[in-house]
Design an enzyme around this catalytic site. Structure first.
Site, PDB file in Angstrom:
ATOM      1  N   ASN A  16      -1.328   5.245   1.537  1.00 28.21           N
ATOM      2  CA  ASN A  16      -2.455   4.460   1.033  1.00 28.21           C
ATOM      3  C   ASN A  16      -3.813   5.067   1.310  1.00 28.21           C
ATOM      4  O   ASN A  16      -4.097   5.536   2.399  1.00 28.21           O
ATOM      5  CB  ASN A  16      -2.448   3.063   1.661  1.00 28.21           C
ATOM      6  CG  ASN A  16      -1.284   2.251   1.173  1.00 28.21           C
ATOM      7  OD1 ASN A  16      -0.676   2.600   0.172  1.00 28.21           O
ATOM      8  ND2 ASN A  16      -0.966   1.183   1.862  1.00 28.21           N
ATOM      9  N   CYS A  17      -4.658   4.973   0.295  1.00 24.70           N
ATOM     10  CA  CYS A  17      -6.083   5.183   0.493  1.00 24.70           C
ATOM     11  C   CYS A  17      -6.779   3.866   0.146  1.00 24.70           C
ATOM     12  O   CYS A  17      -7.883   3.854  -0.390  1.00 24.70           O
ATOM     13  CB  CYS A  17      -6.582   6.315  -0.382  1.00 24.70           C
ATOM     14  SG  CYS A  17      -5.748   7.880  -0.068  1.00 24.70           S
ATOM     15  N   VAL A  18      -6.091   2.744   0.419  1.00 21.09           N
ATOM     16  CA  VAL A  18      -6.681   1.423   0.218  1.00 21.09           C
ATOM     17  C   VAL A  18      -7.673   1.176   1.347  1.00 21.09           C
ATOM     18  O   VAL A  18      -7.743   1.936   2.301  1.00 21.09           O
ATOM     19  CB  VAL A  18      -5.575   0.353   0.203  1.00 21.09           C
ATOM     20  CG1 VAL A  18      -5.016   0.139   1.589  1.00 21.09           C
ATOM     21  CG2 VAL A  18      -6.054  -0.947  -0.403  1.00 21.09           C
TER      22      VAL A  18
END
Length: 428
Positions: A241-243
């Site tokens: 994730n790059c959330v």
């Protein structure tokens, strides 16, 4: 399915000629680690550093955090389907270097990487200010596509954790924890007077560098699936994730999922924990309806009386969270939701992007928009200017003295929706 976790308590971390654990001190051969990671042709350079609890050190921009482990009994080792051949996680014995972590950083992959401060105001908000962090700074080769860049950094972190974890193979654990959950049929008979509870874990699965992997399979191409909690605690699920940093579930947090651990503690006493349904958070309406219908169908087929649903991210996934809630409550299954809030800096805006009258039991893990001021660090590992491109930061976040103003959005794990974080509520 029975899993033994042998915790080896790490009291310090230093660089040395060999990678080993001695008297609780983790020694790391940085050259050997660097050479292993540079075997990936997508990686041009690797730097490693150490950040310790209490140091006035800032780490930025952080992509993932991983706990070093090694499997010493049973099939396989590492992260199945990613860093090793496929095997069924969740059985045998795994030794954990408790208190140590691998933290991956480098050129920004996506705009939602984050900060770890090892002290002060920022340190109070992240659980990773209390771990001894081996920081792995990855520089990719030029012109690498963003998705290839993300994969290279993700796998480098997992390889580093497996390499460091080997140091614990022949060390006697300080603490042994046993996780053993019966089959659904056996536990239903054994605990027939206790309420049957299922945990539904929502996973960011939106593409656009917002991804999660189960046994190496991208969750956005999967239907919701039933999984034994031991598999999650033993490395079957990893973050891609790059959330937003505050509520991205790092791989470390998957391995130490607080909801699962709490349900285990109450299993056979207050409730009958049946297992976990993992469901993808998709971007299309068709996808949301399909996943929510499928997840609720699995829960109903298990005969659950109650469900705990945790979200990952906020905004778009709020629709999935409430959709699942409506379907379960409509069928008489009591549902508790865990989510954070995007309520504006003064806390007065609508917290979620959607709502439902059926959502009667909601646990908030904090307001992602809360503004914090982080004092200048004595040492910065990474690039402090990255804050201006991170969610929660903005142009001018970093002042000339090194002080940062930003939202909790930017701090790794600050509002974790699986409860692995420091924010709490006090009555007064």
């Amino acid at each position: 399915m029975k899993l033994e976790i042998g915790n080896i308590h790490i009291k310090d971390m230093v660089f040395g000629e060999r990678t080993l654990v001695e008297d609780g001190i983790l020694h790391i051969n940085e050259n050997e680690l660097r050479n292993i990671l540079k075997e990936d042709p997508r990686i041009m350079d690797v730097k490693v550093d150490i950040a310790k609890p209490g140091d006035k050190t800032r780490i930025i921009p952080v992509k993932d955090v991983i706990e070093p482990r090694v499997k010493t009994e049973g099939e396989g080792n590492g992260f199945p389907g990613v860093t090793s051949k496929m095997f069924e996680a969740g059985t045998g014995k795994t030794k954990v270097l408790k208190g140590a972590a691998v933290v991956t950083i480098g050129d920004i992959v996506g705009f939602q990487e984050g900060i770890i401060d090892m002290w002060g105001e920022g340190g109070a908000y992240t659980p990773f200010s209390s771990t001894y962090n081996l920081v792995v700074d990855i520089t990719p080769v030029k012109d690498l596509h963003a998705h290839e860049h993300e994969e290279a950094v993700r796998k480098a972190g997992l390889k580093a954790a497996s390499y460091v974890g080997e140091a614990g193979r022949h060390i006697k654990e300080d603490e042994l924890l046993v996780y053993n959950l019966e089959s659904v049929g056996d536990s239903t008979l054994k605990y027939k007077d206790l309420p049957k509870v299922v945990y539904v874990q929502m996973l960011i699965s939106q593409g656009l560098l917002h991804d999660t992997y189960i046994y190496g399979v991208d969750s956005k191409v999967m239907l919701p699936t039933f999984i034994h909690p031991n598999e999650i605690l033993d490395g079957a699920v990893i973050s891609g994730n790059c959330v937003a940093a505050c509520d991205k579930i790092t791989t470390y947090q998957h391995l130490n999922n607080s909801v699962i651990l709490d349900l285990y503690n109450k299993h056979g006493k207050e409730l009958n924990f049946l297992g976990v349904v993992m469901t993808p958070e998709l971007t299309t309406l068709e996808g949301k309806i399909r996943s929510c219908n499928y997840a609720t169908k699995i829960v109903k087929s298990l005969g659950a009386d109650g469900v705990i649903v945790s979200e990952e991210g906020y905004g778009n996934p709020d629709a999935d969270l409430l959709m699942i809630c409506r379907r379960l409550e409509k069928d008489g299954i009591k549902t508790v939701l865990i989510t954070d809030e995007c309520a504006g800096r003064d806390g007065s805006s609508q917290s979620l992007a959607d709502t439902a009258k059926e959502a009667k039991a909601v646990v908030s893990t904090g307001n992602v928009s809360h503004l914090v001021v982080l004092p200048a660090a004595d040492k910065v590992i990474g690039n402090p200017k990255a804050i201006e491109n991170l969610a929660g930061g903005y142009e001018g976040s970093l002042d000339e003295k090194g002080q940062i103003s930003c939202e909790l959005n930017a701090i790794i794990g600050a509002t974790s929706e699986i409860g692995y974080h420091n924010v709490t509520v006090k009555g007064y």
